[in-house]
Design a protein around this motif. Sequence first.
Motif, short mmCIF file in Angstrom:
data_model
loop_
_atom_site.label_atom_id
_atom_site.label_comp_id
_atom_site.label_asym_id
_atom_site.label_seq_id
_atom_site.Cartn_x
_atom_site.Cartn_y
_atom_site.Cartn_z
N THR A 72 0.85 -1.18 0.00
CA THR A 72 0.00 0.00 0.00
C THR A 72 0.89 1.24 0.00
OG1 THR A 72 -0.10 0.23 2.41
CG2 THR A 72 -1.74 -1.23 1.39
N PRO A 73 0.32 2.42 -0.24
CA PRO A 73 1.13 3.64 -0.18
C PRO A 73 1.73 3.89 1.22
CG PRO A 73 -0.90 4.06 -1.37
CD PRO A 73 -1.02 2.69 -0.79
N GLU A 74 1.10 3.34 2.27
CA GLU A 74 1.58 3.55 3.64
C GLU A 74 2.63 2.54 4.08
OE1 GLU A 74 -1.88 3.14 3.11
OE2 GLU A 74 -2.08 5.29 2.76
N HIS A 75 2.51 1.27 3.66
CA HIS A 75 3.41 0.20 4.09
C HIS A 75 3.71 -0.73 2.94
CE1 HIS A 75 1.41 1.30 7.93
NE2 HIS A 75 2.65 1.19 8.36
N TRP A 76 4.94 -1.24 2.94
CA TRP A 76 5.33 -2.24 1.96
C TRP A 76 6.21 -3.26 2.66
CZ3 TRP A 76 9.50 -4.67 0.01
CH2 TRP A 76 9.32 -5.39 -1.16
N GLY A 77 5.95 -4.55 2.40
CA GLY A 77 6.80 -5.61 2.97
C GLY A 77 5.99 -6.70 3.61
N GLY A 78 6.57 -7.32 4.63
CA GLY A 78 5.95 -8.47 5.27
C GLY A 78 6.35 -9.74 4.55
N ALA A 79 5.43 -10.69 4.42
CA ALA A 79 5.71 -11.97 3.76
C ALA A 79 5.77 -11.79 2.24
CB ALA A 79 4.66 -12.99 4.14
N LEU A 80 6.80 -12.33 1.64
CA LEU A 80 6.96 -12.33 0.19
C LEU A 80 6.83 -13.77 -0.29
CD1 LEU A 80 10.18 -10.14 -0.19
CD2 LEU A 80 7.81 -9.37 -0.20
N GLU A 81 5.91 -14.02 -1.20
CA GLU A 81 5.76 -15.35 -1.78
C GLU A 81 6.45 -15.36 -3.13
OE1 GLU A 81 2.33 -18.40 -3.37
OE2 GLU A 81 1.76 -16.78 -2.02
N LEU A 82 7.37 -16.32 -3.31
CA LEU A 82 8.16 -16.42 -4.54
C LEU A 82 7.71 -17.60 -5.39
CD1 LEU A 82 11.75 -15.95 -3.07
CD2 LEU A 82 10.11 -14.19 -3.72
N GLU A 83 8.06 -17.54 -6.67
CA GLU A 83 7.84 -18.69 -7.54
C GLU A 83 8.50 -19.91 -6.91
OE1 GLU A 83 7.83 -17.43 -12.19
OE2 GLU A 83 9.75 -17.35 -11.16
N GLY A 84 7.89 -21.06 -7.05
CA GLY A 84 8.47 -22.27 -6.49
C GLY A 84 8.02 -22.53 -5.06
N GLY A 85 7.20 -21.63 -4.49
CA GLY A 85 6.65 -21.86 -3.16
C GLY A 85 7.45 -21.33 -1.99
N ARG A 86 8.62 -20.77 -2.23
CA ARG A 86 9.40 -20.22 -1.11
C ARG A 86 8.74 -18.95 -0.60
NH1 ARG A 86 15.47 -21.57 -1.26
NH2 ARG A 86 15.48 -23.38 -2.64
N ARG A 87 8.87 -18.74 0.71
CA ARG A 87 8.33 -17.53 1.35
C ARG A 87 9.41 -16.94 2.25
NH1 ARG A 87 2.57 -16.82 1.96
NH2 ARG A 87 3.04 -16.00 4.03
N TYR A 88 9.56 -15.63 2.18
CA TYR A 88 10.50 -14.90 3.02
C TYR A 88 9.76 -13.75 3.67
CZ TYR A 88 14.40 -17.50 1.18
OH TYR A 88 15.25 -18.52 0.85
N TYR A 89 10.33 -13.24 4.75
CA TYR A 89 9.72 -12.12 5.46
C TYR A 89 10.73 -10.98 5.51
CZ TYR A 89 7.52 -9.24 8.95
OH TYR A 89 6.95 -8.18 9.58
N VAL A 90 10.27 -9.79 5.14
CA VAL A 90 11.09 -8.57 5.27
C VAL A 90 10.32 -7.59 6.14
CG1 VAL A 90 12.29 -8.87 3.08
CG2 VAL A 90 10.20 -7.52 3.14
N ASN A 91 11.04 -6.79 6.89
CA ASN A 91 10.40 -5.79 7.74
C ASN A 91 9.61 -4.80 6.90
OD1 ASN A 91 11.39 -6.86 10.15
ND2 ASN A 91 13.25 -5.65 10.03
N LEU A 92 8.53 -4.30 7.47
CA LEU A 92 7.71 -3.32 6.76
C LEU A 92 8.51 -2.06 6.49
CD1 LEU A 92 4.26 -3.58 8.57
CD2 LEU A 92 4.86 -4.38 6.29
#
Length: 72
Positions: free
Chosen positions: A33-53
């Motif tokens: 959103t314009p206020e926040h970006w980040g959190g859980a990222l879902e990648l091709e192949g099913g991997r998921r990573y988390y980045v701080n907002l």
Amino acid sequence: MPVIILRQRGADLYCYIAKQDLEARVLQVEHDTPEHWGGALELEGGRRYYVNLQPGRPAFPLSLRATRDTQA
């Protein structure tokens, strides 16, 4: 905690994980959103990573520290 590099290519966002020499398209960002970006990222192949907002959508390319998201 790996460092990831996020790059915009056209309408798609790609994630490069240096320790694994892996590049994958980002399928979904938990908060984009314009206020926040980040959190859980879902990648091709099913991997998921988390980045701080981030305060708003950042300019790419961008390097961030990420953790494996275990809530998959």
